[in-house]
Scaffold this active site. Structure first.
Site, PDB file in Angstrom:
ATOM      1  N   GLY A  87       0.838  -1.200   0.000  1.00 12.75           N
ATOM      2  CA  GLY A  87       0.000   0.000   0.000  1.00 12.75           C
ATOM      3  C   GLY A  87       0.871   1.247   0.000  1.00 12.75           C
ATOM      4  N   SER A  88       0.470   2.237   0.774  1.00 11.20           N
ATOM      5  CA  SER A  88       1.136   3.541   0.722  1.00 11.20           C
ATOM      6  C   SER A  88       2.560   3.504   1.259  1.00 11.20           C
ATOM      7  CB  SER A  88       0.321   4.555   1.525  1.00 11.20           C
ATOM      8  OG  SER A  88      -0.966   4.645   0.966  1.00 11.20           O
ATOM      9  N   THR A  89       2.916   2.476   2.009  1.00 13.15           N
ATOM     10  CA  THR A  89       4.296   2.419   2.496  1.00 13.15           C
ATOM     11  C   THR A  89       5.261   2.209   1.332  1.00 13.15           C
ATOM     12  OG1 THR A  89       4.167   0.035   2.892  1.00 13.15           O
ATOM     13  CG2 THR A  89       3.623   1.455   4.735  1.00 13.15           C
TER      14      THR A  89
END
Lengths: 607, 379
Positions: free
Chosen positions: A318-320
């Site tokens: 995801g956003s990581t």
């Protein structure tokens, strides 16, 4: 008279032949004796010794496993058991009755004792009860006069003081199974246990030591007559791990009832300071053996306590993942630090709409702001310009997409796709839309928590290729670590973005920020969908995560490091179905980093 | 009744004193050495204790010495005169054992006289030798070489042998047959007759096999392949060979035989005592015992040759052969050369009856020697 003479002569002649025959037969006896006693003596001497000498292996104590400060994570505990020797008691029944008055026996136990007594010769000790406590031992010894034939035997059993908190690191020992490689006679010893998982398995050879042996003279019935020889074994070596038991405990406790994984690394050495996968299991129970019911409960639990999520769990980052995309874009020059994209809340590729998590959009933003707000549109566009292969290259440089190789079993490689992979795997070319979703760490991309921790450590240390390890590092080892060829300005931009995420109001992890003597945290949150949001739901208003069944809720992620200006610790936190990275994962990461900083500050010696 | 031809002064009855002076003391000495070896081994078999075997054996040997000396003093003509009477007496005892055995508890080999358990099959070994000696003493060479002349002595052998076999005691039955066979050979029965008997025995073997008891069949099969049943019947032979072989040249030392003292060796005080001896005293000790036994046989032979009477010669050779068969069968058995048949090693194995029967045999042989100059008439 003549015939009589003949008769006498025949008798003498025949008698002499008979005598000669006897002589020959006695020579045969002597020849046979010579054959057996001289010619074959060695063979029979060996066989006689095989008869006479019974070799018993002496099990060496297993090596102790310590954390980085010398706290025992796995040790050996004395185990007392009560045995009965039938020939040493005038009345077995009476002795057993007397024993039952001190310590009740179940019917099954009594049945087994009686069966063992029947099966074995009277001098063989039969187990009545094991795992006796000190009080029980004292009670038996106090009543010894009423308990003729009962002896107390002590052995060593494996004990894990931290129990389930360290289970996924240390693993456990258990009985040798048919499939284990029998390369050591010790494995044949009844009741011998070997490492079945974790460090216990990884360092099995070192921890096991070398068996000694005792040569005993036994008679034909197996009774021991005397000891002939005793060779002491070599105790197992100790193993020192990089783990800090205090951080390990803290990390485990922070999860509470949540299911997930957390890893903390030393960004300079790659040493794993904390390594948690929840829920866990009790390795002490494993070492003693589980009933099939207990085993079933563990293996069928929907939260998978037996699976090491930190190594074996593969999740969309995801956003990581956005740091990797940002860095790849900056390094390849697709974007500059100042270039801005416009986020209107959604964008179109062909007639397909791609949404930002923020419906109203972020407006014009640059890369640092995009990281801070985790703007999806910015990274869709960036990824579109960049292409998947550049993203994949940078991902791999930061340890994603392949096993990091800490040595524990069942580590999964995750998945970093590229165009070639897609063609090979599906026989189809890479699609534009797939670039976009890869830009926000979704799609085919899969990472394990330990990979995310590695990635974070490599960002935090400015691009040094540290490798996570459970081995306690020797001083000065850090200097040998290779540095990636990256523009330091670019990596500083990414780190600035991560700092803003936590420390600027409006950053996705702002609520988790701290200031400990000027030391702050940088990080990045992530929330990944387990289930697609349907168009209908999007129109009718998104269903609240709390209202969904647990297994449909989003995974929550957080990666971070501290102190922000001179990074020392990196964490990766994954909470399965934890709903949101900001709300669930970031607080855990934050508290863990703060704990590490506090421990550094006090640097009080460990008990 | 029988008359004795007194052809010379030599045939005059000797006084006890003269007889005593004529005893072969070296023969008795060798016998005592053998008995001493036996008592020593029994002491070891009890892990260095006079109980329960060594002291008993010593007392029995003392009794045996008495029996031997008593029989040595008996005039050889008495043995001749009562040979048949004695033979039929023992035969009747055998039949009694057979009958009571069937009525009683199955296999029974002895009659309990209260103070001693009389084993008629042991007595038969002596009675048969005496009876055959008397028979052949009286028959001409012509008769011996004819078929008719050997039918009666053959029956004299086969009937008791059959009775003993049904007891069942295969070992003793075979000993009776072998002893008699040796006597038949010695008196000059033609070799082709032995050939015929052996051939027909081979032909009859499959039939006889069915008459063997299960345990006897097992013993033969186990002998042929001891590994067939390493924990059962084969165990004895295997452990015996291990004990013997591991003794090596010089043995493990007195009281130090591991196979014997740790009970791997079965029957170490009876049938397998020679194994124990060989384990503790090695090849040296074993060969020594073989030589002592050989000397006893050689002495018996020299007594036979010195005897001027056909009866005396044949009795000495027959009894010496009987003794030889004990020794050979026992040793060959523990050495794994023949099946385990349960024959003890005389004077060394523990067991009263065998001591008495063997010592009685030596007594009669000594009587032959003392009366060596006595000529005995044909009937």
């Amino acid at each position: 008279m003549n015939r009589d003479n003949d008769k006498g002569k025949v008798l003498i002649k025949r008698s002499l032949i008979l005598g000669a025959g006897k002589f020959v037969l006695l020579i045969v006896i002597i020849a046979r004796l010579y054959y057996l006693q001289v010619f074959q003596a060695d063979k029979y001497k060996m066989l006689a010794d095989e008869n006479r000498i019974s070799t018993r292996l002496l099990v060496p104590p297993r090596g102790v496993i310590y954390d980085r400060h010398g706290v025992q994570l796995a040790t050996n505990r004395q185990n007392f058991q009560a045995l009965i020797v039938a020939e040493q008691t005038p009345d077995i029944g009476a002795t057993l009755e007397a024993f039952k008055k001190i310590m009740p026996l179940t019917e099954a136990e009594e049945e087994k004792i009686k069966k063992d007594l029947r099966k074995n010769r009277s001098f063989v000790p039969i187990k009545i009860k094991d795992n006796l406590t000190w009080e029980e031992v004292a009670k038996i010894q106090l009543n010894a006069p009423d308990l003729p034939g009962i002896i107390i035997d002590e052995g060593l059993t494996r004990y894990y003081p931290f129990g389930e908190k360290t289970a996924h690191i240390i693993g456990y020992v258990s009985s040798v199974s048919d499939t284990d490689v029998k390369d050591d006679p010790l494995l044949e010893v009844p009741g011998f246990k070997i490492g079945k998982a974790g460090i216990e398995k990884l360092f099995e050879k070192k921890l096991r030591g070398k068996g000694g042996n005792q040569k005993l003279e036994v008679n034909a019935y197996g009774r021991v007559m005397k000891e002939i020889e005793k060779v002491d074994g070599i105790p197992g070596e100790k193993v020192e791990l990089s783990i800090d038991s205090r951080l390990q405990t803290k990390a485990y406790d922070l999860f509470g009832d949540e299911s997930g994984a957390a890893i903390m690394l030393d960004v300079n050495t790659g040493e794993i300071l904390a390594f948690v996968s929840t829920p866990s299991y009790d390795p002490n129970q494993m070492a003693q053996g589980l009933s099939s019911k207990e085993w079933k409960a563990l293996s069928e639990n929907e939260r998978h306590p037996l699976i090491n999520k930190a190594l074996s769990g593969q999740y969309s980052p995801g956003s990581t993942f956005k740091m990797i995309v940002a860095l790849a874009a900056l390094e390849s020059g697709v974007i500059s630090p100042q270039s801005r994209s416009f986020c209107a809340g959604k964008m179109f590729l062909g007639n397909h709409a791609f949404h930002c998590w923020k419906n109203v959009g972020h407006g014009y933003i640059n890369v640092v702001e995009a990281l801070q707000h985790s703007c999806d549109i910015f990274f869709y566009e960036t990824a579109q310009k960049l292409g998947i292969n550049k993203i994949a290259e940078m991902s791999r440089a930061f340890g994603l997409g392949s096993k990091v190789g800490v040595g524990l079993e069942n580590e999964k490689p995750g998945l970093i796709p590229d165009t070639e992979w897609k063609l090979r795997r599906f026989g189809e070319p890479w699609q534009q839309g797939e670039n976009l979703i890869s830009g926000i760490g979704q799609g085919y991309i899969l990472t394990t928590p330990i990979q995310l921790a590695t990635m974070t450590a490599r960002i935090a240390n400015g691009g040094y290729e540290v490798h996570p390890t459970f081995r306690k590092a020797d001083p000065g080892e850090a200097s040998e670590i290779k540095k990636m060829k990256l523009n330091p300005v670019n990596i500083e931009l990414v780190k600035q973005g991560m700092f803003n995420v936590v420390n600027i109001p409006g950053g996705t992890a702002y609520w988790s920020h701290f200031d400990f003597n000027g030391q702050k945290m940088a990080g990045k949150t992530g929330t990944t969908q387990v289930r697609r949001i349907t168009m209908k739901e999007r129109q009718s208003g998104i269903v609240k995560q709390e209202d969904l069944p647990w297994k449909y809720r989003n995974h929550a992620l957080f990666v971070g490091y501290a102190p922000h200006d001179n990074p020392k610790y990196a964490v990766a936190v994954l909470v399965e179905h934890g709903r949101g990275g900001s709300t669930v994962a970031a607080p855990i990461g934050s508290k863990l980093l703060l704990e590490a900083l506090k421990l550094d500050a006090t640097s009080q010696p460990v008990e | 009744m029988y008359k004795f031809y007194e052809t010379s002064f030599k045939n005059q009855t000797l006084s006890i004193r003269e007889k005593f002076q004529n005893l072969s003391f070296s023969y008795i000495f060798i016998i005592c050495i053998l008995a001493a070896v036996g008592i020593t081994m029994l002491y070891s078999a009890a892990n260095g204790s006079w109980q329960p075997w060594a002291l008993n054996q010593l007392m029995r040997f003392g009794l045996g010495l008495g029996v031997m000396l008593f029989l040595a003093m008996v005039d050889i003509r008495i043995f001749m005169r009562y040979a048949y009477v004695f033979y039929f007496f023992v035969l009747i005892l055998l039949i009694i054992v057979e009958v009571t055995g069937h009525i009683g508890m199955g296999a029974q080999r002895w009659i309990n006289l209260g103070f001693i358990k009389l084993q008629p099959s042991e007595l038969m070994k002596i009675a048969l030798v005496l009876a055959l000696a008397r028979y052949f003493h009286s028959s001409s060479l012509q008769s011996i070489e004819s078929v008719r002349g050997i039918i009666v002595p053959a029956l004299m052998v086969l009937f008791p042998a059959f009775l003993v076999m049904t007891q069942p005691d295969l070992g003793t039955a075979l000993m009776l047959i072998f002893t008699a066979g040796a006597i038949f050979f010695a008196v000059g029965v033609q070799l082709w007759k032995f050939g015929v008997v052996i051939l027909s025995a081979i032909v009859c073997m499959p039939i006889a096999w069915h008459f063997l008891r299960d345990y006897q069949q097992n013993r033969v099969l186990t002998f042929l392949n001891p590994e067939r049943d390493p924990l059962g019947a084969g165990y004895h032979i295997i452990q015996s060979k291990i004990a013997l072989g591991s003794g090596g040249m010089f043995g493990k030392g007195f009281l130090k035989g591991t196979q014997s003292h740790l009970n791997f060796l079965p029957e170490k005080h009876t049938d397998f005592i020679f194994t124990m001896l060989s384990e503790e005293f090695g090849l040296i000790g074993a060969v020594f015992v073989v030589i002592v036994n050989f000397l006893i046989i050689a002495y018996s032979y020299s007594f036979a040759l010195k005897s001027s009477s056909y009866f005396g010669k044949l009795v000495a050779i027959g009894l010496a052969t009987n003794f030889f068969l004990y020794v050979f069968i026992n040793m060959a058995m523990v050495l794994g050369l023949i099946p385990v048949v349960g024959i003890p090693l005389p004077l060394i194995s523990y067991g009263g009856t065998v001591i008495l029967s063997v010592m009685a045999g030596f007594g009669i042989i000594l009587s032959v020697y003392i009366n060596r100059n006595m000529n005995i008439g044909k009937d």
